[in-house]
Design a protein around this motif. Sequence first.
Motif, PDB file in Angstrom:
ATOM      1  N   LYS A  48       0.808  -1.222   0.000  1.00  0.00           N
ATOM      2  CA  LYS A  48       0.000   0.000   0.000  1.00  0.00           C
ATOM      3  C   LYS A  48       0.839   1.269   0.000  1.00  0.00           C
ATOM      4  CE  LYS A  48      -3.977  -2.025  -0.183  1.00  0.00           C
ATOM      5  NZ  LYS A  48      -4.922  -1.844  -1.281  1.00  0.00           N
ATOM      6  N   SER A  76      -8.276  -1.262   6.012  1.00  0.00           N
ATOM      7  CA  SER A  76      -8.132  -2.370   6.954  1.00  0.00           C
ATOM      8  C   SER A  76      -6.824  -2.238   7.715  1.00  0.00           C
ATOM      9  CB  SER A  76      -8.164  -3.701   6.212  1.00  0.00           C
ATOM     10  OG  SER A  76      -7.028  -3.790   5.386  1.00  0.00           O
ATOM     11  N   ASN A  78      -3.365  -1.396   6.338  1.00  0.00           N
ATOM     12  CA  ASN A  78      -2.138  -1.141   5.579  1.00  0.00           C
ATOM     13  C   ASN A  78      -2.160   0.174   4.828  1.00  0.00           C
ATOM     14  OD1 ASN A  78      -0.644  -3.375   6.306  1.00  0.00           O
ATOM     15  ND2 ASN A  78      -1.584  -4.676   4.745  1.00  0.00           N
ATOM     16  N   CYS A 183      -3.794 -11.556  -4.366  1.00  0.00           N
ATOM     17  CA  CYS A 183      -5.026 -11.355  -3.613  1.00  0.00           C
ATOM     18  C   CYS A 183      -5.786 -10.170  -4.180  1.00  0.00           C
ATOM     19  CB  CYS A 183      -4.694 -11.055  -2.150  1.00  0.00           C
ATOM     20  SG  CYS A 183      -3.946 -12.451  -1.317  1.00  0.00           S
ATOM     21  N   SER A 184      -7.100 -10.226  -4.045  1.00  0.00           N
ATOM     22  CA  SER A 184      -7.961  -9.169  -4.558  1.00  0.00           C
ATOM     23  C   SER A 184      -8.766  -8.586  -3.404  1.00  0.00           C
ATOM     24  CB  SER A 184      -8.887  -9.797  -5.608  1.00  0.00           C
ATOM     25  OG  SER A 184      -9.376  -8.872  -6.510  1.00  0.00           O
ATOM     26  N   GLY A 185      -8.455  -7.331  -3.061  1.00  0.00           N
ATOM     27  CA  GLY A 185      -9.220  -6.626  -2.040  1.00  0.00           C
ATOM     28  C   GLY A 185      -9.904  -5.465  -2.741  1.00  0.00           C
ATOM     29  N   THR A 186      -9.191  -4.331  -2.809  1.00  0.00           N
ATOM     30  CA  THR A 186      -9.673  -3.260  -3.706  1.00  0.00           C
ATOM     31  C   THR A 186      -9.547  -3.734  -5.150  1.00  0.00           C
ATOM     32  OG1 THR A 186      -7.492  -2.233  -4.018  1.00  0.00           O
ATOM     33  CG2 THR A 186      -8.795  -1.507  -2.114  1.00  0.00           C
ATOM     34  N   GLY A 187      -8.585  -4.615  -5.400  1.00  0.00           N
ATOM     35  CA  GLY A 187      -8.303  -5.087  -6.755  1.00  0.00           C
ATOM     36  C   GLY A 187      -7.245  -4.262  -7.457  1.00  0.00           C
ATOM     37  N   GLY A 188      -6.765  -3.214  -6.806  1.00  0.00           N
ATOM     38  CA  GLY A 188      -5.778  -2.335  -7.440  1.00  0.00           C
ATOM     39  C   GLY A 188      -4.506  -3.067  -7.817  1.00  0.00           C
ATOM     40  N   THR A 189      -4.009  -3.896  -6.903  1.00  0.00           N
ATOM     41  CA  THR A 189      -2.746  -4.597  -7.158  1.00  0.00           C
ATOM     42  C   THR A 189      -2.876  -5.518  -8.363  1.00  0.00           C
ATOM     43  OG1 THR A 189      -2.346  -4.625  -4.766  1.00  0.00           O
ATOM     44  CG2 THR A 189      -0.983  -6.072  -6.110  1.00  0.00           C
ATOM     45  N   GLU A 236      -7.977 -10.461   6.805  1.00  0.00           N
ATOM     46  CA  GLU A 236      -8.115  -9.010   6.625  1.00  0.00           C
ATOM     47  C   GLU A 236      -7.450  -8.558   5.331  1.00  0.00           C
ATOM     48  OE1 GLU A 236      -6.291  -7.178  10.092  1.00  0.00           O
ATOM     49  OE2 GLU A 236      -7.028  -8.879  11.253  1.00  0.00           O
ATOM     50  N   GLY A 237      -8.188  -7.778   4.530  1.00  0.00           N
ATOM     51  CA  GLY A 237      -7.581  -7.147   3.353  1.00  0.00           C
ATOM     52  C   GLY A 237      -7.854  -7.879   2.059  1.00  0.00           C
ATOM     53  N   THR A 281      -2.733 -12.567   4.352  1.00  0.00           N
ATOM     54  CA  THR A 281      -3.081 -12.734   2.937  1.00  0.00           C
ATOM     55  C   THR A 281      -1.936 -13.359   2.129  1.00  0.00           C
ATOM     56  OG1 THR A 281      -2.462 -10.455   2.438  1.00  0.00           O
ATOM     57  CG2 THR A 281      -4.804 -10.890   2.857  1.00  0.00           C
ATOM     58  N   PRO A 309       1.565  -9.500   0.120  1.00  0.00           N
ATOM     59  CA  PRO A 309       1.285  -8.069   0.324  1.00  0.00           C
ATOM     60  C   PRO A 309       1.895  -7.396   1.549  1.00  0.00           C
ATOM     61  CG  PRO A 309      -0.744  -9.262  -0.216  1.00  0.00           C
ATOM     62  CD  PRO A 309       0.304 -10.283   0.113  1.00  0.00           C
ATOM     63  N   ASP A 310       2.037  -8.124   2.683  1.00  0.00           N
ATOM     64  CA  ASP A 310       2.556  -7.390   3.853  1.00  0.00           C
ATOM     65  C   ASP A 310       3.316  -8.287   4.840  1.00  0.00           C
ATOM     66  OD1 ASP A 310       0.441  -8.658   5.127  1.00  0.00           O
ATOM     67  OD2 ASP A 310      -0.380  -6.845   6.039  1.00  0.00           O
ATOM     68  N   TYR A 315       0.465  -9.247  12.605  1.00  0.00           N
ATOM     69  CA  TYR A 315      -0.493 -10.312  12.935  1.00  0.00           C
ATOM     70  C   TYR A 315      -0.081 -11.102  14.168  1.00  0.00           C
ATOM     71  CZ  TYR A 315      -1.873  -8.830   8.360  1.00  0.00           C
ATOM     72  OH  TYR A 315      -2.254  -8.035   7.312  1.00  0.00           O
TER      73      TYR A 315
HETATM   74  N1  PMP Z   1      -3.452  -8.111   1.484  1.00  0.00           N
HETATM   75  C1  PMP Z   1      -3.539  -7.174   2.450  1.00  0.00           C
HETATM   76  C2  PMP Z   1      -2.943  -7.469   3.788  1.00  0.00           C
HETATM   77  C3  PMP Z   1      -4.187  -5.950   2.187  1.00  0.00           C
HETATM   78  O1  PMP Z   1      -4.280  -5.017   3.151  1.00  0.00           O
HETATM   79  C4  PMP Z   1      -4.757  -5.745   0.906  1.00  0.00           C
HETATM   80  C5  PMP Z   1      -5.477  -4.468   0.622  1.00  0.00           C
HETATM   81  N2  PMP Z   1      -6.808  -4.402   1.056  1.00  0.00           N
HETATM   82  C6  PMP Z   1      -4.663  -6.762  -0.064  1.00  0.00           C
HETATM   83  C7  PMP Z   1      -3.985  -7.917   0.275  1.00  0.00           C
HETATM   84  C8  PMP Z   1      -5.281  -6.665  -1.420  1.00  0.00           C
HETATM   85  O2  PMP Z   1      -4.688  -5.681  -2.242  1.00  0.00           O
HETATM   86  P1  PMP Z   1      -5.611  -4.836  -3.217  1.00  0.00           P
HETATM   87  O3  PMP Z   1      -6.456  -3.935  -2.327  1.00  0.00           O
HETATM   88  O4  PMP Z   1      -4.674  -4.056  -4.053  1.00  0.00           O
HETATM   89  O5  PMP Z   1      -6.480  -5.748  -3.977  1.00  0.00           O
END
Ligand code: PMP
Length: 346
Positions: A48, A76, A78, A183-189, A236-237, A281, A309-310, A315
Motif C-alpha cells: 500500500k 483495513s 495497511n 489477492c484481490s481486495g480493492t483489486g488495485g494490485t 483481513e484485506g 493474505t 502483500p505485507d 499479525y
Molecule cells: N493483502 C492485504 C494485507 C491488504 O491489506 C490488501 C489491501 N486491502 C490486499 C492484500 C489486497 O490488495 P488490493 O487492495 O490491491 O487488492
Amino acid sequence: MENKINAYNSILDLVGNTPLIKLNKTTESLTGNFYAKVEAFNPGHSSKDRIAVYIIEEAERRGILKPGSTIIETTSGNTGFSLAMVSIVKGYDCILAVSSKSSQDKIDMLRAMGAKVYVCPAHVSADDPRSYYEVAKRLHEETDGSIYINQYFNELNIEAHYKTTGPEIWEQTNGQITHLVACSGTGGTISGIARYLKEQNPDIRILGVDAYGSVLKKFHETQEFDHNEVYPYRIEGLGKNLIPAATDFEAIDSYTKVTDEESAHMARTLAHTEGLFLGYTSGAAMQAVHQLNAEGEFSENSNVVIIFPDHGSRYMSKVYSNEWMESQGFFDTKNTEEPQRVEFIK
Ligand code: PMP
C-alpha cells in the motif's frame, strides 16, 4: 565542498522496487517455478506504500493538496499506515476510518504514525451510516480542504501498480512470467499488474485470490452480485462485500477461494519453511497456489509470481498467536500440529 553523503532524501524514496525471491521448500511438491514478490520490503511494510505515494503525489501535481490539507481514508490498516507515513513526511493531517475486524496492533500502529483513527463496526452493510465507507465520506464532507482517497473506487489505485509493480515484475522475470497469483481486495494490485503484463504478453494467466464470505469470485463468473456469498470471515484485506471499481474484472482470468484456516496455517508454514515472516493474505495467496496446482494449472515450465502483500509483525495477536489460532478452532483439524518450541525454565 561537494556533498558526498550517500543517503536517501526521505523514507519515501524507498517505496517500490521490492525483491523477487525464489520459493524453495513450500513449493517442493508443486509443478513449476515459484517466485515471491515480497511487498513487506516497502518501508511501510506493505504494497500500500505504492498507492499512498502515487495518489498523494498525483493530487499534489493536480494542485488539489496544499500544505496542511487533510487526507481521509477507509482502510483495513495497511493503506492507513502508508497514508499516515506519507502524510507525516509531507506535512498533511491524516484521518482514518477502520473496520473493527482490524487487529489492535494495526490500530495502534496507525496512531503511532500520527493518524486520527475511527474504529467502525465490521459486520454492517456498506451503505450503513456506521460502516467505514460512510463514516469516511461524512468526515470528508465535514472537513474543509480534505481529500478522500477512496481506494476501492479510485482508478489511480490501479494506475499505481500499472506504473510500478507491473513493470518491476516484467523486468525481474525477463518477460518469462507465465502466471501471476495475487489477492484481490480493492483489486488495485492485481488489476494494475494484470493490465501491464497483458499488454506485454496476453497469454500470461492472471489468477485472483478471494475469501469464502466475499462476492468477488461469483461476480467475476456471473456479473451478478449475490448477497448469499457475503458472510463474516477472518482474513483481513482480501475479498469484499461490494464490487470495487478499482478491480478490472476483465483483466483477471479466474478467482480461487481460500479458507481462513488453511490460509492461517500457510502463513505460518511460510515462516517455518522459507524464513519469510508475512501477513495473513500472503498465506492466502500461497494456499491458492497449492489449490491451483492441484487443479493442474501449472506445468514444468511455468514461472509463477505470487504477490505477498505485507509483513507478519502486523499479525502477532492473530495468526502468529497460538491462543488466537486455538480460539478459532484452527488447531482442531489433524495434520496441523506444530512442534512445541517454547520452554519455560523455572
Ligand atoms: N493483502 C492485504 C494485507 C491488504 O491489506 C490488501 C489491501 N486491502 C490486499 C492484500 C489486497 O490488495 P488490493 O487492495 O490491491 O487488492
